[in-house]
Motif scaffolding. Sequence first.
Motif, mmCIF file in Angstrom:
data_model
loop_
_atom_site.group_PDB
_atom_site.id
_atom_site.type_symbol
_atom_site.label_atom_id
_atom_site.label_comp_id
_atom_site.label_asym_id
_atom_site.label_seq_id
_atom_site.Cartn_x
_atom_site.Cartn_y
_atom_site.Cartn_z
ATOM 1 N N UNK A 1 44.945 44.908 34.825
ATOM 2 C CA UNK A 1 44.588 43.670 34.140
ATOM 3 C C UNK A 1 43.537 42.911 34.948
ATOM 4 N N UNK A 2 42.485 42.506 34.275
ATOM 5 C CA UNK A 2 41.442 41.673 34.877
ATOM 6 C C UNK A 2 41.440 40.323 34.172
ATOM 7 N N UNK A 3 41.289 39.264 34.942
ATOM 8 C CA UNK A 3 41.248 37.926 34.343
ATOM 9 C C UNK A 3 39.820 37.575 33.945
ATOM 10 N N UNK A 4 39.711 36.574 33.081
ATOM 11 C CA UNK A 4 38.388 36.159 32.598
ATOM 12 C C UNK A 4 37.530 35.613 33.731
ATOM 13 N N UNK A 5 38.193 35.070 34.785
ATOM 14 C CA UNK A 5 37.436 34.534 35.922
ATOM 15 C C UNK A 5 36.648 35.623 36.648
ATOM 16 N N UNK A 6 37.085 36.875 36.510
ATOM 17 C CA UNK A 6 36.382 37.967 37.176
ATOM 18 C C UNK A 6 35.123 38.399 36.419
ATOM 19 N N UNK A 7 34.914 37.776 35.250
ATOM 20 C CA UNK A 7 33.728 38.018 34.425
ATOM 21 C C UNK A 7 33.448 39.507 34.216
ATOM 22 N N UNK A 8 34.403 40.246 33.697
ATOM 23 C CA UNK A 8 34.158 41.675 33.467
ATOM 24 C C UNK A 8 33.254 41.898 32.254
ATOM 25 N N UNK A 9 32.392 42.870 32.360
ATOM 26 C CA UNK A 9 31.546 43.267 31.231
ATOM 27 C C UNK A 9 32.039 44.605 30.694
#
Length: 721
Positions: A485-493
Amino acid sequence: MPQEPKKSRVYYGTFLGVFTPSILTIFGAIMYLRFGWVVGNAGVFSTLLIVVLANIITLITAFSVSSLATSMRVGVGGAYYLISRSLGLEVGGAIGLPLYLSQTISLTLYSYALAETVRFAWPSAPLMPFAALFVVLVTILASKSTQLMLKAQVVILVAVGLSIISLFAGANWGAPLQATGSTYSAAPGGFWEVFAVFFPAVTGILTGLGLSGDLKDPERSLPIGTLSAVGVGFAIYLIIPYALALHGNRNDLIENPMVWLDIAHARFLIVPGLILAIFSSAIGSVLAAPRTLQALAEDSIIPWFLAKTVDGEPKLAIRVSGAVALAAVLLGDLNSVAIAVTLFFLTTYGMINVVVALEEMVGNPSFRPRFHMAWPYALGAALACFAVMFLIHPVASLMAITVEVLLYLGLSRRTLTAAWGDMRAGIHMAAARWLLLRQRFFKSHPRNWRPHILVFTPDVEKNLIVIRAAMAFSQNRGIVTVATLLTEEQEPTLSKLSERTRVNQEILERNGLHAFCEVDVVSDLGSGMLTVAQANGIAGLQSNTIVLGWPEHQKLVSTVRIMRKLDQLGKSLLIMRLKEGNLPKPRRIDLWWSGREDNGDLMLLLAYLLTLGKDWRHAQIHLKTIAESTEDGKHRKASLKQMAQETRIAAHPEVIVHEPGASVPTIIQEHSQDAALVMLGLGIPEPGQADRYAKNLEALVEKLPSVVLVRNSGAFRGELL
């Protein structure tokens, strides 16, 4: 619908319900009237080869029957029931109808044998009319009382035993063997024609199996009774050819069906033994066949009214079976009927072995027979059955298989649609789509439960030990998905997500872990875990078990807080605190059982699955529980022992009496220090108690070896099969 019995139904034990009808069908018409013919044509050494080959096929099939019978509650229908409950009603019906015919035509076979005995006193007696008469008489007697017929077989067994002893006593054991070479003068088809005539002599296992619905304890009686009958029959059949081969006149062996009278020490014992044995075999056939017909009717494969019972017995099915056997009299003579019966029985034997081979290869967690049969042997026996069919009569065998395929297609009434594109990919896609669509129509059941595991990990490389443990619990029975799981703060593309997924997949493949990978973007890790857990899976293959590695305190508190939601969603939870390093040997899995939260059944099943892997294959499962008193401990131990027996999982119950002043965590830590793995159940804390509950968990596991905390939230809690 089938009528209910009007009076209390009678059930039978191992000896009367399985061994006796099976052994008497083995010691039947072929033994008395055709064993001499077999030895005269094939010679004693080829006869022994025929006996060994036929009994190997039968013995492996008996092992397969034992395996299936100890992994399910066997109902009415015997072999049909075993096949249909494993491969479905379509396949079961396609095999069950020919099986029914083989059992029914066996009555014709034994009626011809009785007609041949009439010729002993009346040489010009017409065979066909007398065979028809005996079919009618046996059917009438069988419809009167199954219980009476089975009890009469004890007397018949004594008479048959005395006749065999008389044969052995009369044989000149000091004389040289006479019929050593093969002539096949009366068997134009050679070895395989003689084999086909002999083979019905070893088909008795289906007689006992056919009475499965009338047994007190089929799970115990079928293996013991079947294997005992096959073993006794095999031993006797290895001696009889020698006794017959000592007889000097080969032509007499071939042409005289009553050659036993010329050899036996007490001739007066032979004819009663012969007549009673054939009569008993005929009774066995007419008792087994109607029950197969009854089972087919109960499953709506044939008209339902054929399943009607009177006083617990399928009277109508018995009469219908008698009519079919009467029509089969037109086949002509005993040898022709024997060949037809052999082909039908070989088909059934082959499919029973196919079922066991598939069950062992597919590896349903619910398939836990007390009697295991290695799938290569079962598959080899199945192939041998089909190969022997074609060696006996290629055209008839091809026709039989064609009829079965047509029956299957008619029962299934389904077609496979065409696929375009790359042929291999098209076939795979069409098969996958068809199977997923079919999956929608299967009702969920504990027998079909499989661990579809969703592992949450922020770093695949660092948490390989947890993923390996999840794979070990799955044992290739279910689907394992590793989610990051990645959070939105990590700005994944999108490109970053694809790359992370690819890297994670490569790490798993490099370490020999065959799991799916996914990387998801969530606003918050706690709520995101709930969202992904709900969304993961497709078409009935949704994840049902969540796995987490041991988190830091605050994340453990968050996990405890969402545990109630996971429970409401039907998602079981495993929290693992695993230690690296060499595991102690012999390995022991301690499973602490309280029974309050229904976590124990999932823990026990997971422990069983773990022991199927090579790393834990010889590990012992210890069921541990804490009792408040010695008396309470006795009841708990008996309950745990009974549960282990019923679930067919080898587990050792152990009760610890709670001493005054000792805390439960201290007792657990003290008694599980030297275990390789400890499994504990998880309760759901009251609102506002998450932090305290997490601290208690941390204190509990700190002094333990590797630990798996289990929360069972599945739809089948408390229903372990």
